[in-house]
Design a protein around this motif. Structure first.
Motif, PDB file in Angstrom:
ATOM      1  N   LEU A  10       1.278  13.923   9.645  1.00  0.00           N
ATOM      2  CA  LEU A  10       1.168  12.607   9.015  1.00  0.00           C
ATOM      3  C   LEU A  10       1.631  11.512   9.964  1.00  0.00           C
ATOM      4  CD1 LEU A  10       2.540  13.381   5.422  1.00  0.00           C
ATOM      5  CD2 LEU A  10       0.144  13.163   6.119  1.00  0.00           C
ATOM      6  N   ALA A  11       2.731  11.760  10.690  1.00  0.00           N
ATOM      7  CA  ALA A  11       3.267  10.763  11.614  1.00  0.00           C
ATOM      8  C   ALA A  11       2.346  10.552  12.805  1.00  0.00           C
ATOM      9  CB  ALA A  11       4.654  11.182  12.082  1.00  0.00           C
ATOM     10  N   ALA A  12       1.621  11.596  13.199  1.00  0.00           N
ATOM     11  CA  ALA A  12       0.651  11.436  14.283  1.00  0.00           C
ATOM     12  C   ALA A  12      -0.481  10.504  13.864  1.00  0.00           C
ATOM     13  CB  ALA A  12       0.098  12.803  14.685  1.00  0.00           C
ATOM     14  N   ALA A  13      -0.802  10.528  12.588  1.00  0.00           N
ATOM     15  CA  ALA A  13      -1.859   9.648  12.069  1.00  0.00           C
ATOM     16  C   ALA A  13      -1.332   8.262  11.761  1.00  0.00           C
ATOM     17  CB  ALA A  13      -2.455  10.268  10.806  1.00  0.00           C
ATOM     18  N   CYS A  14      -0.105   8.196  11.270  1.00  0.00           N
ATOM     19  CA  CYS A  14       0.496   6.927  10.854  1.00  0.00           C
ATOM     20  C   CYS A  14       1.969   6.950  11.253  1.00  0.00           C
ATOM     21  CB  CYS A  14       0.352   6.740   9.342  1.00  0.00           C
ATOM     22  SG  CYS A  14       1.243   5.324   8.659  1.00  0.00           S
ATOM     23  N   PRO A  15       2.368   6.207  12.274  1.00  0.00           N
ATOM     24  CA  PRO A  15       3.758   6.256  12.743  1.00  0.00           C
ATOM     25  C   PRO A  15       4.786   5.932  11.662  1.00  0.00           C
ATOM     26  CG  PRO A  15       2.370   5.133  14.344  1.00  0.00           C
ATOM     27  CD  PRO A  15       1.522   5.358  13.134  1.00  0.00           C
ATOM     28  N   ALA A  16       4.387   5.196  10.625  1.00  0.00           N
ATOM     29  CA  ALA A  16       5.324   4.828   9.565  1.00  0.00           C
ATOM     30  C   ALA A  16       5.357   5.865   8.460  1.00  0.00           C
ATOM     31  CB  ALA A  16       4.972   3.459   8.999  1.00  0.00           C
ATOM     32  N   ALA A  17       5.098   7.128   8.791  1.00  0.00           N
ATOM     33  CA  ALA A  17       5.249   8.220   7.827  1.00  0.00           C
ATOM     34  C   ALA A  17       6.683   8.742   7.884  1.00  0.00           C
ATOM     35  CB  ALA A  17       4.271   9.340   8.132  1.00  0.00           C
ATOM     36  N   ARG A  18       7.215   9.132   6.748  1.00  0.00           N
ATOM     37  CA  ARG A  18       8.621   9.546   6.666  1.00  0.00           C
ATOM     38  C   ARG A  18       8.825  10.438   5.449  1.00  0.00           C
ATOM     39  NH1 ARG A  18      10.362   6.656   2.367  1.00  0.00           N
ATOM     40  NH2 ARG A  18       9.250   4.696   1.909  1.00  0.00           N
ATOM     41  N   PRO A  19       9.960  11.120   5.375  1.00  0.00           N
ATOM     42  CA  PRO A  19      10.285  11.832   4.128  1.00  0.00           C
ATOM     43  C   PRO A  19      10.482  10.812   3.004  1.00  0.00           C
ATOM     44  CG  PRO A  19      11.649  12.613   5.942  1.00  0.00           C
ATOM     45  CD  PRO A  19      10.949  11.380   6.435  1.00  0.00           C
ATOM     46  N   ALA A  20      10.070  11.157   1.823  1.00  0.00           N
ATOM     47  CA  ALA A  20      10.197  10.228   0.692  1.00  0.00           C
ATOM     48  C   ALA A  20      11.651  10.128   0.252  1.00  0.00           C
ATOM     49  CB  ALA A  20       9.332  10.699  -0.462  1.00  0.00           C
ATOM     50  N   GLY A  21      11.995   8.945  -0.275  1.00  0.00           N
ATOM     51  CA  GLY A  21      13.319   8.711  -0.830  1.00  0.00           C
ATOM     52  C   GLY A  21      13.243   8.455  -2.321  1.00  0.00           C
ATOM     53  N   PRO A  22      14.393   8.281  -2.979  1.00  0.00           N
ATOM     54  CA  PRO A  22      14.401   8.064  -4.434  1.00  0.00           C
ATOM     55  C   PRO A  22      13.539   6.876  -4.876  1.00  0.00           C
ATOM     56  CG  PRO A  22      16.616   8.475  -3.617  1.00  0.00           C
ATOM     57  CD  PRO A  22      15.751   8.342  -2.416  1.00  0.00           C
ATOM     58  N   GLY A  23      13.452   5.846  -4.046  1.00  0.00           N
ATOM     59  CA  GLY A  23      12.658   4.682  -4.410  1.00  0.00           C
ATOM     60  C   GLY A  23      11.164   4.913  -4.346  1.00  0.00           C
ATOM     61  N   ASP A  24      10.747   6.082  -3.899  1.00  0.00           N
ATOM     62  CA  ASP A  24       9.323   6.377  -3.774  1.00  0.00           C
ATOM     63  C   ASP A  24       8.770   7.125  -4.982  1.00  0.00           C
ATOM     64  OD1 ASP A  24       8.935   5.282  -1.126  1.00  0.00           O
ATOM     65  OD2 ASP A  24      10.078   6.989  -0.366  1.00  0.00           O
ATOM     66  N   ALA A  25       9.609   7.424  -5.958  1.00  0.00           N
ATOM     67  CA  ALA A  25       9.141   8.164  -7.131  1.00  0.00           C
ATOM     68  C   ALA A  25       8.072   7.368  -7.864  1.00  0.00           C
ATOM     69  CB  ALA A  25      10.304   8.478  -8.064  1.00  0.00           C
ATOM     70  N   VAL A  26       7.087   8.067  -8.388  1.00  0.00           N
ATOM     71  CA  VAL A  26       5.991   7.458  -9.139  1.00  0.00           C
ATOM     72  C   VAL A  26       6.078   7.941 -10.579  1.00  0.00           C
ATOM     73  CG1 VAL A  26       3.495   7.202  -9.371  1.00  0.00           C
ATOM     74  CG2 VAL A  26       4.528   7.399  -7.093  1.00  0.00           C
ATOM     75  N   ASP A  27       6.541   7.057 -11.443  1.00  0.00           N
ATOM     76  CA  ASP A  27       6.656   7.411 -12.858  1.00  0.00           C
ATOM     77  C   ASP A  27       7.471   8.681 -13.058  1.00  0.00           C
ATOM     78  OD1 ASP A  27       5.896   5.749 -14.831  1.00  0.00           O
ATOM     79  OD2 ASP A  27       3.903   6.579 -15.119  1.00  0.00           O
ATOM     80  N   GLY A  28       8.558   8.801 -12.303  1.00  0.00           N
ATOM     81  CA  GLY A  28       9.428   9.953 -12.431  1.00  0.00           C
ATOM     82  C   GLY A  28       9.014  11.161 -11.613  1.00  0.00           C
ATOM     83  N   VAL A  29       7.881  11.106 -10.937  1.00  0.00           N
ATOM     84  CA  VAL A  29       7.409  12.221 -10.107  1.00  0.00           C
ATOM     85  C   VAL A  29       7.784  11.934  -8.660  1.00  0.00           C
ATOM     86  CG1 VAL A  29       5.413  13.568  -9.374  1.00  0.00           C
ATOM     87  CG2 VAL A  29       5.522  12.658 -11.698  1.00  0.00           C
ATOM     88  N   MET A  30       8.562  12.821  -8.052  1.00  0.00           N
ATOM     89  CA  MET A  30       9.081  12.601  -6.708  1.00  0.00           C
ATOM     90  C   MET A  30       8.146  13.188  -5.656  1.00  0.00           C
ATOM     91  SD  MET A  30      11.563  11.165  -5.149  1.00  0.00           S
ATOM     92  CE  MET A  30      11.870  11.059  -3.380  1.00  0.00           C
ATOM     93  N   PRO A  31       7.654  12.364  -4.727  1.00  0.00           N
ATOM     94  CA  PRO A  31       6.801  12.885  -3.657  1.00  0.00           C
ATOM     95  C   PRO A  31       7.623  13.504  -2.528  1.00  0.00           C
ATOM     96  CG  PRO A  31       7.056  10.533  -3.415  1.00  0.00           C
ATOM     97  CD  PRO A  31       7.814  10.910  -4.659  1.00  0.00           C
ATOM     98  N   ARG A  32       6.937  14.209  -1.635  1.00  0.00           N
ATOM     99  CA  ARG A  32       7.597  14.766  -0.443  1.00  0.00           C
ATOM    100  C   ARG A  32       7.627  13.751   0.689  1.00  0.00           C
ATOM    101  NH1 ARG A  32       4.161  19.850   1.034  1.00  0.00           N
ATOM    102  NH2 ARG A  32       5.608  19.884   2.813  1.00  0.00           N
ATOM    103  N   PHE A  33       6.558  12.953   0.787  1.00  0.00           N
ATOM    104  CA  PHE A  33       6.409  12.049   1.916  1.00  0.00           C
ATOM    105  C   PHE A  33       5.981  10.662   1.452  1.00  0.00           C
ATOM    106  CE2 PHE A  33       4.813  16.312   3.142  1.00  0.00           C
ATOM    107  CZ  PHE A  33       5.846  16.694   3.989  1.00  0.00           C
TER     108      PHE A  33
END
Length: 474
Positions: A10-33
């Motif tokens: 993912l980072a090779a495609a988009c340098p601003a890729a990172r592990p997901a944090g608590p603020g990245d949850a979508v309606d209570g569903v936590m992503p990995r990235f």
């Protein structure tokens, strides 16, 4: 610990890729990235890498409507579009603008205003802030998120919804392919249906990265004509009189804080100062005693998009009173979201629809606030965050059952019988607290679901784009 190879791709495609944090949850569903592509090419490469890793993808703009729809069944990667923040082109002479998806609607409005133009979507930048003085959530709403949700406010009566204003679109499909349709000339309709298709799709068909809009001149003057009506029948007569007049209203809104309260009607007129003032006077005469013209909107204008948190008389502190509540579309105390239901109907059926809402609410022991774009056939019912989830679920079920029976049918007796049961009205739960979501399908019955599934299969065969967010679990 070895580096995560998926994150590396993912980072090779988009340098601003990172592990997901608590603020990245979508309606209570936590992503990995999480990732924030800065160009359309990066967005394409990112989704190609996600496809190779079989990641489920959810798009996020300003986050103001991230709680709309159903929670995703799966979310591995959140794609934040806010780095795609360029107004690429503003052809003022053609009344056209090409913008990236992460541009906020508020910022776009500021850019266009410099040329005396506008993207005619509500709410306007002058709408009120939340009760705590914080900037309202809608100020962060992006072009992409507005298209994805199809959000529209009062002026839909004159200018239409986002679907009517987009004339070109660039999207990234689930496999990373960048596709374009339409153009930057208002009369060019090539691919126009693709723009309509993605508008209101809640990110389930692909990632919107750029859009071309037709614009309108900013009005030199506005006036609001208001009137209080004893009940829905009188309100309908006022709405119909304003909308059916030759005075060209841009919006006709209603508002009722609780059952038995007056139904407040407000009409927006736009134009040159002299003409607007004259039309406002004529409209006051048309609406009769108590009608008054004013230069600014009433405090409740634009609810729920810019609402004051009113939630009807459901026992919540401060609800039912103008100015009580929180940020846009929310009900009750600041930071807490209540249940908001959007009812679409034939505009002539307004009194019947309000009576159906009241009957279903009464049976469930609730008293929601009701308001919206009555002349355009879209109103909302809102309950507070403290309303009993079972009661809200019963209200929604009763409302949908009555609408399905045709209790809100306003067709004239002479209308020809349709070949199949018509969709006379619908009730969609725009957002709700978790307890209500557990009991209610936010979308309800969707007659066109087989066709929608076929479209989903065509655009996203792997069902990896925002899976479960849309009607029927699409």
């Amino acid at each position: 610990m070895a580096a995560d190879p998926v994150l590396g791709a993912l980072a090779a495609a988009c340098p601003a890729a990172r592990p997901a944090g608590p603020g990245d949850a979508v309606d209570g569903v936590m992503p990995r990235f999480a990732a924030s592509p800065a160009t359309v090419a990066e967005a394409g490469a990112l989704l190609a890498a996600a496809a190779a890793a079989d990641l489920a993808v959810v798009a996020r703009g300003g986050g103001s409507k991230l709680g709309w729809g159903a929670p995703p069944r799966r979310c591995d990667l959140v794609v934040d579009t806010t780095a795609l923040d360029q107004v690429v082109e503003h052809a003022a002479g053609d009344l056209v603008a090409r913008v990236q998806a992460g541009v906020s609607v508020a910022r776009l409005g500021e850019v266009l205003a410099g040329a005396g133009q506008q993207l005619a979507l509500d709410p306007p930048p002058s709408a009120p802030s939340g009760a705590d003085g914080a900037a309202p959530d809608w100020l962060g709403a992006t072009v992409g998120g507005t298209l994805a949700t199809g959000a529209a406010g009062p002026r839909r009566l004159r200018y239409g919804t986002p679907r009517d204003l987009v004339i070109g679109i660039t999207v990234v499909r689930a496999d990373g392919t960048v596709a374009k349709s339409g153009g930057k000339v208002v009369k060019n309709v090539a691919g126009y249906d693709l723009g309509r298709l993605f508008t209101g799709s809640f990110g389930t068909l692909g990632l919107i990265v750029e859009a071309v809009f037709r614009l309108h001149p900013l009005p030199a003057s506005t006036a609001f004509v208001t009137a209080d009506c004893p009940g829905p029948d009188e309100a309908y007569r006022a709405v119909a009189a304003a909308a059916g007049s030759g005075l060209a209203p841009s919006a006709v809104e209603i508002d009722r804080v609780a059952h038995g309260a007056p139904v407040r009607v407000a009409v927006l007129l736009e134009g040159d100062p002299e003409g607007t003032a004259e039309r406002a006077g004529l409209l006051c005469s048309l609406l009769g005693d108590g009608a008054a013209a004013r230069p600014s909107p009433p405090a409740w204008w634009g609810w729920p998009a810019t609402g004051d948190g009113r939630a009807g008389a459901n026992g919540q502190p401060g609800v039912g009173a103008p100015g009580a509540g929180s940020a846009p579309g929310r009900a009750g105390e600041p930071g807490q979201a209540g249940t908001l239901i959007r009812i679409a109907f034939w505009a002539a059926g307004l009194p019947r629809v309000v009576r159906v809402i009241d009957a279903a609410a009464r049976a469930a022991g609730l008293d929601p606030a009701v308001g919206g774009s009555a002349a355009a056939g879209v109103i909302y019912a809102g309950t507070g965050p403290g309303a009993d989830p079972a009661a809200v679920a019963a209200f929604v079920a009763g409302l949908r059952a009555a609408l399905a029976r045709g209790d809100a049918d306003a067709r004239p007796a002479t209308a020809p019988a349709p070949d199949s049961p018509p969709v006379l009205a619908s009730a969609v739960v725009v957002h709700a607290p978790p307890g209500v979501r557990d009991l209610v399908d936010p979308w309800g019955p969707v007659p066109s679901l087989p066709l929608m599934r076929a479209v989903k299969d065509q655009f996203d065969p792997g069902h990896r784009m925002a899976p479960g967010r849309f009607a029927g679990g699409i």
